[in-house]
Design an enzyme around this catalytic site. Structure first.
Site, PDB file in Angstrom:
ATOM      1  N   ARG A 275       0.868  -1.181   0.000  1.00 10.52           N
ATOM      2  CA  ARG A 275       0.000   0.000   0.000  1.00 10.52           C
ATOM      3  C   ARG A 275       0.903   1.229   0.000  1.00 10.52           C
ATOM      4  O   ARG A 275       1.477   1.569   1.026  1.00 10.52           O
ATOM      5  CB  ARG A 275      -0.878  -0.041   1.264  1.00 10.52           C
ATOM      6  CG  ARG A 275      -2.023   0.963   1.271  1.00 10.52           C
ATOM      7  CD  ARG A 275      -2.555   1.138   2.685  1.00 10.52           C
ATOM      8  NE  ARG A 275      -1.673   2.002   3.447  1.00 10.52           N
ATOM      9  CZ  ARG A 275      -1.473   1.937   4.774  1.00 10.52           C
ATOM     10  NH1 ARG A 275      -2.090   1.039   5.503  1.00 10.52           N
ATOM     11  NH2 ARG A 275      -0.654   2.777   5.378  1.00 10.52           N
ATOM     12  N   HIS A 279      -3.500   4.591   4.626  1.00  5.62           N
ATOM     13  CA  HIS A 279      -4.611   3.636   4.712  1.00  5.62           C
ATOM     14  C   HIS A 279      -5.873   4.262   4.111  1.00  5.62           C
ATOM     15  O   HIS A 279      -6.529   3.684   3.262  1.00  5.62           O
ATOM     16  CB  HIS A 279      -4.840   3.244   6.174  1.00  5.62           C
ATOM     17  CG  HIS A 279      -6.090   2.454   6.384  1.00  5.62           C
ATOM     18  ND1 HIS A 279      -6.233   1.167   5.928  1.00  5.62           N
ATOM     19  CD2 HIS A 279      -7.265   2.788   6.966  1.00  5.62           C
ATOM     20  CE1 HIS A 279      -7.451   0.733   6.222  1.00  5.62           C
ATOM     21  NE2 HIS A 279      -8.095   1.700   6.852  1.00  5.62           N
ATOM     22  N   TYR A 288       4.028   5.705  11.559  1.00  6.95           N
ATOM     23  CA  TYR A 288       4.359   4.314  11.886  1.00  6.95           C
ATOM     24  C   TYR A 288       5.250   3.598  10.870  1.00  6.95           C
ATOM     25  O   TYR A 288       5.562   2.431  11.030  1.00  6.95           O
ATOM     26  CB  TYR A 288       3.075   3.493  12.116  1.00  6.95           C
ATOM     27  CG  TYR A 288       2.073   3.543  10.972  1.00  6.95           C
ATOM     28  CD1 TYR A 288       2.203   2.704   9.867  1.00  6.95           C
ATOM     29  CD2 TYR A 288       0.996   4.434  11.002  1.00  6.95           C
ATOM     30  CE1 TYR A 288       1.292   2.751   8.825  1.00  6.95           C
ATOM     31  CE2 TYR A 288       0.083   4.493   9.958  1.00  6.95           C
ATOM     32  CZ  TYR A 288       0.241   3.647   8.876  1.00  6.95           C
ATOM     33  OH  TYR A 288      -0.658   3.704   7.837  1.00  6.95           O
TER      34      TYR A 288
HETATM   35  C1  LIG Z   1     -14.774  -5.800  11.845  1.00  4.79           C
HETATM   36  C2  LIG Z   1     -13.947  -4.554  11.694  1.00  4.79           C
HETATM   37  N1  LIG Z   1     -12.975  -4.295  12.590  1.00  4.79           N
HETATM   38  C3  LIG Z   1     -12.220  -3.186  12.467  1.00  4.79           C
HETATM   39  C4  LIG Z   1     -12.448  -2.300  11.434  1.00  4.79           C
HETATM   40  C5  LIG Z   1     -11.574  -1.051  11.296  1.00  4.79           C
HETATM   41  N2  LIG Z   1     -10.679  -1.236  10.153  1.00  4.79           N
HETATM   42  C6  LIG Z   1     -10.937  -0.661   8.958  1.00  4.79           C
HETATM   43  S1  LIG Z   1      -9.761  -1.023   7.814  1.00  4.79           S
HETATM   44  C7  LIG Z   1      -8.885  -1.954   8.919  1.00  4.79           C
HETATM   45  C8  LIG Z   1      -7.597  -2.620   8.499  1.00  4.79           C
HETATM   46  C9  LIG Z   1      -7.771  -3.622   7.415  1.00  4.79           C
HETATM   47  O1  LIG Z   1      -6.527  -4.047   6.945  1.00  4.79           O
HETATM   48  P1  LIG Z   1      -6.388  -5.050   5.762  1.00  4.79           P
HETATM   49  O2  LIG Z   1      -7.347  -6.167   5.905  1.00  4.79           O
HETATM   50  O3  LIG Z   1      -4.957  -5.402   5.637  1.00  4.79           O
HETATM   51  O4  LIG Z   1      -6.878  -4.228   4.473  1.00  4.79           O
HETATM   52  P2  LIG Z   1      -6.219  -2.899   3.832  1.00  4.79           P
HETATM   53  O5  LIG Z   1      -6.921  -1.730   4.453  1.00  4.79           O
HETATM   54  O6  LIG Z   1      -4.778  -2.924   4.074  1.00  4.79           O
HETATM   55  O7  LIG Z   1      -6.562  -2.962   2.383  1.00  4.79           O
HETATM   56  C10 LIG Z   1      -9.510  -1.962  10.160  1.00  4.79           C
HETATM   57  C11 LIG Z   1      -8.985  -2.660  11.347  1.00  4.79           C
HETATM   58  C12 LIG Z   1     -13.497  -2.587  10.539  1.00  4.79           C
HETATM   59  N3  LIG Z   1     -13.780  -1.793   9.504  1.00  4.79           N
HETATM   60  N4  LIG Z   1     -14.224  -3.729  10.683  1.00  4.79           N
END
Ligand SMILES: Cc1ncc(C[n+]2csc(CCOP(=O)(O)OP(=O)(O)O)c2C)c(N)n1
Ligand SMILES: [Mg+2]
Length: 383
Positions: A275, A279, A288
């Site tokens: 990425r 985010h 970080y």
């Molecule tokens: C069930 C849930 N827990 C926490 C969140 C908050 N949250 C949004 S994005 C994220 C990280 C996701 O990371 P990843 O699966 O690696 O996907 P990326 O954003 O890197 O594409 C989190 C913890 C959420 N949306 N849903």
């Protein structure tokens, strides 16, 4: 450290066995970061019939997707969108896998799959409504077999599995693909999806974009083994593909879809990528992670590598690149104009689609909201 390299340190049984398992390629790659085509005995056949025109098409898809994404990020900075989740760096993973799909396949995305949406024919401007806060989704999932964006991390893998089980019951030969991230791989929903899809032999491809980060959490905090190896414990194959190599992503996804169609059940594809941006626009990655990391991944840029290949193979000339630049500009303009022209929703529309029929709680909340709105009118009237 990989499981292979751990195994490589153990004493060998036979002195004649020279080949260490650690030399086994872990990452499927058809194009090196320098844009050089490398042979692959297992996956070459899935891109054997690809034409120079197809290759230019993949390049165009990636360039326009990146341009759209950059425009959306700028629009958020200008206050036109509430939030944006950029796909910068993940274009090859999304375009390669997206172009492997057939029209009758069904996609269950997260919130970052703008490149896959592009491949499905969803108008990019429709992706922006939810991020502007003027609608709850912005497209009809069944028009392009592309589900609405899912923000509840990992939950779409369950939807995909259930849908795939239904496809199998219908006797159809279409496949289903669920996108999710490295962070999502830690969710219970994903483990449950793996169990169900394996046990019911569901025709689903789990496409994990390991972009190294789940907001501020690095992949090391999600797993002690490479993610693709998780599949083995559930009883189906997993493969790690270079997620910045559009050709490899196309080939590996075609293979996984073929398995699904042929009744061989699920596959986990781990697209190893990065990425490159934040985010979301609400995040500040400098808190970080260091710039050196991004610089290392910039050298593996998915668009640059395909451009180098196209140029060295004489598959594209200056005219092609110039025309594409003009097309990118036009797309940017169209997106800007479309966003600014989006009508604000009726303030009460939010209550309309919660339940198909009336519901006492929704009625109560609507009434509360109406009173709240009316309080402003009173205040203004009293002036
Ligand atoms: C069930 C849930 N827990 C926490 C969140 C908050 N949250 C949004 S994005 C994220 C990280 C996701 O990371 P990843 O699966 O690696 O996907 P990326 O954003 O890197 O594409 C989190 C913890 C959420 N949306 N849903
Ligand atoms: Mg991630």
């Amino acid at each position: 450290m990989t499981v292979e390299s751990t195994a490589a340190r153990k004493p060998r049984r036979s002195a004649g066995t020279r080949k260490s398992p650690s030399t086994k390629p872990e990452l499927v790659q058809l194009l090196t970061p320098e844009g050089k085509r490398v042979k692959n005995a297992q996956y070459d056949k899935y891109v054997a019939d690809i034409t120079p025109e197809d290759l230019r098409g993949l390049y165009r898809d990636m360039v326009l997707t990146r341009r759209f994404d950059a425009e959306a990020t700028s629009l958020q900075r200008q206050g036109e969108l509430g939030l944006w989740a950029s796909l910068l760096g993940q274009e090859a993973a999304q375009i390669g896998s997206g172009r492997a799909l057939r029209d009758d396949d069904y996609v269950f995305p997260t919130y970052r799959e703008h490149g896959v949406a592009w491949c499905r024919g969803v108008d990019p401007t429709n992706l922006l409504g939810m991020f502007r806060g003027v609608n709850n989704g912005g497209w009809d999932p069944n028009s392009n077999n592309f589900q609405l964006y899912t923000i509840v991390i990992g939950s779409q893998t369950l939807h995909a599995t259930g849908y795939a089980m239904g496809v199998a019951k219908d006797g159809a030969d279409s496949a289903v693909i669920a996108y999710f991230g490295d962070g999502a791989s830690s969710q219970g929903d994903v483990a449950e999806s793996f169990t169900f899809s394996a046990v019911y032999n569901a025709p689903v491809v789990f496409f994990c974009q390991n972009n190294q980060w789940a907001i501020s959490e690095p992949t090391e905090k999600q797993t002690r083994v490479p993610l693709y190896q998780r599949a083995q414990g559930f009883g189906f194959p997993g493969v790690r593909v270079d997620g910045n190599d559009v050709l490899a992503c196309l080939a590996v996804t075609k293979w996984a879809l073929e398995r699904a169609r042929g009744g061989e059940g699920p596959t986990l594809v781990e697209a190893y990528t990065y990425r490159m941006g934040a985010h979301t626009t609400s995040d500040d990655p400098t808190r970080y992670r260091g710039d050196d990391e991004r610089a290392a991944w910039e050298a593996k840029d998915p668009i640059l590598r395909l451009r180098q290949f196209l140029e060295s193979a004489n598959h594209a000339d200056e005219g092609f690149f110039a025309e594409l630049e003009a097309e990118s500009e036009a797309l940017g303009r169209r997106v800007r104009e479309a966003v600014r022209a989006m009508p604000d929703p009726d303030h009460f529309a939010i209550f309309e689609n919660v339940y198909a029929d009336g519901h006492a709680l929704v009625d109560e909340e609507r009434a509360q909201f109406a009173a709240y709105q009316a309080s402003f009118a009173d205040a203004e009237g009293g002036k």
